[in-house]
Scaffold this motif. Structure first.
Motif, mmCIF file in Angstrom:
data_model
loop_
_atom_site.group_PDB
_atom_site.id
_atom_site.type_symbol
_atom_site.label_atom_id
_atom_site.label_comp_id
_atom_site.label_asym_id
_atom_site.label_seq_id
_atom_site.Cartn_x
_atom_site.Cartn_y
_atom_site.Cartn_z
ATOM 1 N N LYS A 2 -21.001 -0.645 -38.833
ATOM 2 C CA LYS A 2 -22.388 -0.306 -38.511
ATOM 3 C C LYS A 2 -22.678 1.126 -38.939
ATOM 4 O O LYS A 2 -21.964 2.048 -38.550
ATOM 5 N N LEU A 3 -23.745 1.280 -39.712
ATOM 6 C CA LEU A 3 -24.088 2.601 -40.253
ATOM 7 C C LEU A 3 -25.412 3.099 -39.705
ATOM 8 O O LEU A 3 -26.317 2.316 -39.407
ATOM 9 N N ALA A 4 -25.524 4.409 -39.597
ATOM 10 C CA ALA A 4 -26.804 5.068 -39.357
ATOM 11 C C ALA A 4 -27.124 5.915 -40.578
ATOM 12 O O ALA A 4 -26.223 6.495 -41.191
ATOM 13 N N TYR A 5 -28.398 5.974 -40.936
ATOM 14 C CA TYR A 5 -28.848 6.834 -42.017
ATOM 15 C C TYR A 5 -29.495 8.073 -41.389
ATOM 16 O O TYR A 5 -30.328 7.955 -40.485
ATOM 17 N N VAL A 6 -29.112 9.254 -41.871
ATOM 18 C CA VAL A 6 -29.649 10.495 -41.304
ATOM 19 C C VAL A 6 -30.172 11.401 -42.423
ATOM 20 O O VAL A 6 -29.689 11.346 -43.560
ATOM 21 N N PHE A 7 -31.150 12.248 -42.059
ATOM 22 C CA PHE A 7 -31.886 13.019 -43.057
ATOM 23 C C PHE A 7 -32.054 14.460 -42.594
ATOM 24 O O PHE A 7 -32.478 14.706 -41.461
ATOM 25 N N PRO A 8 -31.744 15.429 -43.470
ATOM 26 C CA PRO A 8 -31.719 16.840 -43.062
ATOM 27 C C PRO A 8 -33.107 17.448 -42.887
ATOM 28 O O PRO A 8 -34.116 16.919 -43.366
ATOM 29 N N GLY A 9 -33.116 18.608 -42.224
ATOM 30 C CA GLY A 9 -34.341 19.359 -42.000
ATOM 31 C C GLY A 9 -34.306 20.686 -42.742
ATOM 32 O O GLY A 9 -33.427 20.944 -43.577
ATOM 33 N N GLN A 10 -35.259 21.537 -42.403
ATOM 34 C CA GLN A 10 -35.446 22.815 -43.089
ATOM 35 C C GLN A 10 -34.177 23.662 -43.028
ATOM 36 O O GLN A 10 -33.510 23.721 -41.998
ATOM 37 N N GLY A 11 -33.870 24.296 -44.144
ATOM 38 C CA GLY A 11 -32.657 25.097 -44.255
ATOM 39 C C GLY A 11 -31.663 24.497 -45.228
ATOM 40 O O GLY A 11 -30.798 25.189 -45.766
ATOM 41 N N ALA A 12 -31.785 23.194 -45.493
ATOM 42 C CA ALA A 12 -30.862 22.517 -46.416
ATOM 43 C C ALA A 12 -31.291 22.675 -47.875
ATOM 44 O O ALA A 12 -30.524 22.380 -48.791
ATOM 45 N N GLN A 13 -32.505 23.147 -48.104
ATOM 46 C CA GLN A 13 -33.061 23.166 -49.456
ATOM 47 C C GLN A 13 -32.385 24.191 -50.369
ATOM 48 O O GLN A 13 -31.847 25.194 -49.911
ATOM 49 N N TYR A 14 -32.411 23.910 -51.665
ATOM 50 C CA TYR A 14 -31.991 24.884 -52.676
ATOM 51 C C TYR A 14 -32.680 24.525 -53.991
ATOM 52 O O TYR A 14 -33.049 23.361 -54.216
ATOM 53 N N VAL A 15 -32.877 25.516 -54.827
ATOM 54 C CA VAL A 15 -33.502 25.288 -56.130
ATOM 55 C C VAL A 15 -32.559 24.443 -56.987
ATOM 56 O O VAL A 15 -31.367 24.738 -57.102
ATOM 57 N N GLY A 16 -33.082 23.365 -57.560
ATOM 58 C CA GLY A 16 -32.280 22.458 -58.381
ATOM 59 C C GLY A 16 -31.852 21.200 -57.661
ATOM 60 O O GLY A 16 -31.265 20.299 -58.270
ATOM 61 N N MET A 17 -32.152 21.099 -56.374
ATOM 62 C CA MET A 17 -31.741 19.907 -55.606
ATOM 63 C C MET A 17 -32.419 18.662 -56.185
ATOM 64 O O MET A 17 -33.578 18.693 -56.593
ATOM 65 N N GLY A 18 -31.643 17.599 -56.239
ATOM 66 C CA GLY A 18 -32.160 16.319 -56.714
ATOM 67 C C GLY A 18 -32.135 16.124 -58.215
ATOM 68 O O GLY A 18 -32.378 15.020 -58.712
ATOM 69 N N ARG A 19 -31.799 17.175 -58.964
ATOM 70 C CA ARG A 19 -31.901 17.093 -60.429
ATOM 71 C C ARG A 19 -31.005 16.003 -61.017
ATOM 72 O O ARG A 19 -31.422 15.231 -61.884
ATOM 73 N N GLU A 20 -29.757 15.932 -60.552
ATOM 74 C CA GLU A 20 -28.813 14.988 -61.166
ATOM 75 C C GLU A 20 -29.250 13.542 -60.957
ATOM 76 O O GLU A 20 -29.179 12.720 -61.883
ATOM 77 N N LEU A 21 -29.720 13.218 -59.760
ATOM 78 C CA LEU A 21 -30.181 11.841 -59.505
ATOM 79 C C LEU A 21 -31.450 11.548 -60.300
ATOM 80 O O LEU A 21 -31.625 10.441 -60.811
ATOM 81 N N MET A 22 -32.324 12.531 -60.435
ATOM 82 C CA MET A 22 -33.539 12.344 -61.239
ATOM 83 C C MET A 22 -33.192 12.101 -62.707
ATOM 84 O O MET A 22 -33.813 11.268 -63.370
ATOM 85 N N ASP A 23 -32.197 12.809 -63.202
ATOM 86 C CA ASP A 23 -31.796 12.642 -64.597
ATOM 87 C C ASP A 23 -31.227 11.253 -64.867
ATOM 88 O O ASP A 23 -31.385 10.717 -65.970
ATOM 89 N N ARG A 24 -30.580 10.669 -63.863
ATOM 90 C CA ARG A 24 -29.852 9.419 -64.069
ATOM 91 C C ARG A 24 -30.609 8.159 -63.643
ATOM 92 O O ARG A 24 -30.347 7.076 -64.178
ATOM 93 N N TYR A 25 -31.526 8.288 -62.664
ATOM 94 C CA TYR A 25 -32.088 7.081 -62.052
ATOM 95 C C TYR A 25 -33.621 7.096 -62.062
ATOM 96 O O TYR A 25 -34.236 7.999 -61.485
ATOM 97 N N PRO A 26 -34.233 6.090 -62.696
ATOM 98 C CA PRO A 26 -35.697 6.017 -62.740
ATOM 99 C C PRO A 26 -36.341 6.009 -61.353
ATOM 100 O O PRO A 26 -37.417 6.592 -61.174
#
Length: 313
Positions: A2-26
């Motif tokens: 059994k899994l739970a999905y969790v999502f971060p809040g303010q403070g986790a951000q950085y410039v460049g986040m998400g780039r690799e997944l954007m490059d690979r996945y439509p």
């Protein structure tokens, strides 16, 4: 498992986040494009290229984190459609991301709401008048007493984030937060760390913002959640739209009870957690609540593949 999905809040951000997944996945690129369109400006340019001081602005940070976290979740879900969570939760603004993952709110509504929420939070207290500090190594009841003693008629300090055993964030008027920090150290706190934030979040000083947010929440379309959303305000699993709305409004001026959220998900039978979005802050906090559970995160290609392999059974 059994899994739970969790999502971060303010403070986790950085410039460049998400780039690799954007490059690979439509699906990640489509998610980011939808956020840009919903907001009417290039949020993606901001979190991919910076500058960092602009990304740190509350009304930019919040939609950026939500967008990158939803993109990571959508990539994972597209590759592992049979994997469905027993519960979802998010830390502060991450609760909006959790609602998207549970099918209770559209992504476009969520990204607009957190952008508006960020503006309201920024405007609620004039710059420099509020503060937050992390207090390590002190029990919640003892720290609550410290906050009561450090507060005056005009200056308040309150518990804001009860993250895990021995890690609590306090929030309020700058002078009261400073007094509480000194008093906490005198009473045995291991460490007190002032946080770089734009306002005193999750305390009663945010009530004016909550009143304005209420109208925006009332106008947003919510549906019944497909998985229980464990609310920050009281760690109660919710699925019904009115209950979800009420929790989001109260959350703005109430403590984030993350340790209680984790324990509530464990009580639901959760054995593992998948954190979607930048960093592993929540995974670290979860481990401090219960070392026996397994945690995974989805942030880039390597962490995605590891999470897919671990949850394929």
């Amino acid at each position: 498992m059994k899994l739970a999905y969790v999502f971060p809040g303010q403070g986790a951000q950085y410039v460049g986040m998400g780039r690799e997944l954007m490059d690979r996945y439509p699906v990640a690129r489509d998610t980011v494009a939808a956020a840009d369109e919903a907001l009417g400006f290039s949020l993606s340019k901001l979190f991919l290229e910076g500058p960092e001081e602009d990304l740190r602005l509350t009304y930019h940070t919040q939609p950026a984190l939500l967008t990158v976290s939803v993109a990571a979740w959508r990539v994972f879900q597209s590759l592992q459609p049979a994997c469905q969570p027993a519960a979802v939760a998010g830390h502060s603004l991450g609760e909006y991301t959790a609602l998207v993952a549970a099918g209770a709110m559209s992504f476009e509504d969520a990204v607009r709401l957190v952008h508006h929420r960020g503006k309201l939070m920024d405007e609620a207290v004039p710059a420099g008048q509020g503060a937050m500090s992390a207090v390590l190594g002190m029990a919640a009841d003892a720290l609550e007493q410290v906050c009561a003693e450090a507060s005056t008629d005009g200056e308040v300090v309150e518990l804001a984030n009860l993250n895990c055993p021995g890690q609590i964030v306090i929030s309020g008027s700058a002078k009261a937060v400073e007094r509480a920090g000194q008093l906490a150290k005198e009473r045995g706190a291991r460490r007190v760390m002032p946080l770089v934030v734009s306002g005193p979040f999750h305390c009663s000083l945010m009530r004016p913002a909550a009143g304005q947010l209420s109208a925006a929440l009332a106008a947003a379309t919510l549906q019944s959640a497909a998985a229980p959303v464990v609310a920050n305000v009281d760690a109660v699993p919710r699925t019904q739209p009115d209950d979800l709305r009420a929790a989001l409004e109260q959350q703005l001026y109430s403590p984030v009870r993350w340790e209680a959220d984790v324990r509530a998900m464990l009580d639901l039978g959760v054995e593992g957690f998948v954190e979607f979005g930048p960093g592993t802050v929540l995974s670290g906090l979860i481990k401090k609540v219960d070392r026996s559970v397994v945690t995974y995160h989805v942030e880039d290609e390597s962490s995605l593949q590891e999470a897919l392999q671990a949850t394929a059974h």
